[in-house]
Design an enzyme around this catalytic site. Structure first.
Site, PDB file in Angstrom:
ATOM      1  CG  HIS A 170      45.892  40.577  37.565  1.00 42.44           C
ATOM      2  ND1 HIS A 170      45.857  39.214  37.791  1.00 42.44           N
ATOM      3  CD2 HIS A 170      44.891  41.087  38.307  1.00 42.44           C
ATOM      4  CE1 HIS A 170      44.880  38.927  38.637  1.00 42.44           C
ATOM      5  NE2 HIS A 170      44.271  40.053  38.969  1.00 42.44           N
ATOM      6  CB  CYS A 171      43.070  43.951  33.306  1.00 44.85           C
ATOM      7  SG  CYS A 171      43.454  43.305  31.687  1.00 44.85           S
ATOM      8  CG  HIS A 172      39.727  40.870  36.702  1.00 47.92           C
ATOM      9  ND1 HIS A 172      40.209  39.583  36.769  1.00 47.92           N
ATOM     10  CD2 HIS A 172      40.256  41.498  37.786  1.00 47.92           C
ATOM     11  CE1 HIS A 172      40.978  39.440  37.836  1.00 47.92           C
ATOM     12  NE2 HIS A 172      41.038  40.591  38.462  1.00 47.92           N
ATOM     13  NE  ARG A 193      42.958  34.843  39.473  1.00 49.75           N
ATOM     14  CZ  ARG A 193      42.254  35.846  39.970  1.00 49.75           C
ATOM     15  NH1 ARG A 193      40.976  35.986  39.683  1.00 49.75           N
ATOM     16  NH2 ARG A 193      42.839  36.738  40.747  1.00 49.75           N
ATOM     17  NE  ARG A 229      39.283  38.751  50.213  1.00 46.43           N
ATOM     18  CZ  ARG A 229      39.411  39.275  49.016  1.00 46.43           C
ATOM     19  NH1 ARG A 229      38.348  39.527  48.300  1.00 46.43           N
ATOM     20  NH2 ARG A 229      40.593  39.572  48.511  1.00 46.43           N
ATOM     21  CE1 TYR A 231      44.940  37.359  45.228  1.00 47.38           C
ATOM     22  CE2 TYR A 231      42.641  37.181  44.613  1.00 47.38           C
ATOM     23  CZ  TYR A 231      43.671  37.875  45.211  1.00 47.38           C
ATOM     24  OH  TYR A 231      43.415  39.088  45.809  1.00 47.38           O
ATOM     25  CG  HIS A 243      47.351  40.458  43.586  1.00 40.10           C
ATOM     26  ND1 HIS A 243      47.474  40.816  42.255  1.00 40.10           N
ATOM     27  CD2 HIS A 243      46.019  40.223  43.774  1.00 40.10           C
ATOM     28  CE1 HIS A 243      46.267  40.796  41.674  1.00 40.10           C
ATOM     29  NE2 HIS A 243      45.388  40.441  42.569  1.00 40.10           N
ATOM     30  CG  ASP A 288      43.230  43.721  40.403  1.00 38.48           C
ATOM     31  OD1 ASP A 288      42.803  42.738  39.764  1.00 38.48           O
ATOM     32  OD2 ASP A 288      42.857  43.983  41.562  1.00 38.48           O
ATOM     33  CG  ASN A 318      35.714  41.664  46.261  1.00 38.92           C
ATOM     34  OD1 ASN A 318      34.535  41.836  46.581  1.00 38.92           O
ATOM     35  ND2 ASN A 318      36.164  40.550  45.738  1.00 38.92           N
TER      36      ASN A 318
END
Ligand code: 0GY
Length: 305
Positions: free
Chosen positions: A33-35, A126, A132, A159, A183, A258, A263
């Site tokens: 999980h990374c962006h 996803r 939010r 998510y 998560h 992550d 955020n």
């Protein structure tokens, strides 16, 4: 030339000088999980985004991978890029066979585009229910996407916030692919690990084809990064949750950083410290091998697993 948007006020940049972890990752570890964020000048952010991040491109991602001793990455499309998967695909292609991707697509996506994404290394989509971050799509749209990606052997990454699980669970259970939850379903870690809320989540995992990312202690923690007794042991309030999931679903758990940590406004985690969280949630070696290597390989590189 197009003007670059300033980042969202209060936005914290990713940690520039992560420590060297004390825990040595086993060979073949996958960060699932990374962006990537941009870089904006090359890959503009989506007009419908809810935040504007700092840049965090593939070069920096690969540098972190090598610094931490990670072997492979799964780059998950971030909401700031909407359904424009170019930055993610560019990163996955650049990594060669050392990365896979998870995309965001619209219900009218063409089969040829899905094929192209598959050839680039994408293995999932996803669905995001965190209000939010996105305006949630109608279920019919999501069902249409699910129907299109299922024949490719892809999975759906979900998510959502834990309070929304009761409302969403029926829909999730009806989806035709394996599911991967980000998560740990975002538990409220001030509540008991054996209380009704987390028990409901564990039941959902137990009774469906669900994999769980034991990611983001920094996002879930209330006690925060303060080290315990001077040890490299932070986010201690999240440990019982991670340990429970790893203990019960050892062959369906996944780990990730992550990075670049969208955020976060109160603190930015030291990625080295995040690696040192692993032995606390997966105390024995066999658990760690499954979490870090065997499980992600089975899901993302099944031919090599
Ligand atoms: C995460 C967390 C968040 C954001 C995104 O795509 C995104 O914008 O995933 C978040 O703000 O909770 O999973 O990285």
């Amino acid at each position: 030339m197009h003007l670059l948007s300033p980042r969202t006020p209060g936005w914290l940049d990713w940690y520039r000088d992560p420590s060297v972890p004390s825990f040595r990752l086993p060979a073949g570890t996958v960060d699932t999980h990374c962006h990537v964020f941009g870089p904006q000048a090359e890959f503009p952010f989506a007009p419908e985004r809810k935040y504007t991040p700092c840049d965090g491109g593939k070069k920096q991602l690969f540098a972190l991978r090598d610094h931490l001793g990670v072997s492979r990455n799964v780059v998950v499309q971030a909401t700031c890029h909407g359904a424009d998967n170019r930055a993610m695909v560019d990163a996955v292609r650049a990594a060669g066979d050392r990365a896979r991707g998870v995309a965001t697509v619209r219900p009218d996506v063409a089969e040829a585009e899905l094929r192209e994404l598959h050839d680039a290394g994408v293995r999932g989509v996803r669905f995001n229910f965190v209000r939010r971050l996105v305006d949630t799509s109608p279920e019919d749209d999501l069902r249409a996407i699910a129907g299109k990606i299922a024949p490719l052997g892809w999975h759906i990454v979900l998510y959502f916030e834990s309070v929304d699980l009761p409302e969403l669970e029926g829909f999730f259970s009806s989806l035709p692919t394996p599911l991967v939850v980000d998560h740990m379903g975002r538990p409220d870690v001030t509540r008991p690990v054996d209380g009704p809320e987390f028990s409901r989540f564990l039941r959902f995992v137990d009774t469906n084809d669900v994999w769980v990312k034991v990611t983001c202690p920094e996002r879930l923690s209330v006690t925060g990064p303060a080290a315990l007794d001077g040890q490299r042991h932070a986010y201690t309030d999240v440990v019982p949750f991670g340990r429970r999931v790893v203990g019960e679903f050892g062959d369906r758990v996944l780990w990730g950083t992550d990075w670049p940590h969208p955020n976060l406004t109160d603190h930015m985690p030291d990625d080295g410290l995040l690696v040192d969280h692993i032995p606390h949630i997966a105390p024995d070696e066999e658990q760690r091998r499954r979490l870090l290597v065997d499980n992600p390989m089975r899901l993302y590189w099944p031919d090599e697993a």
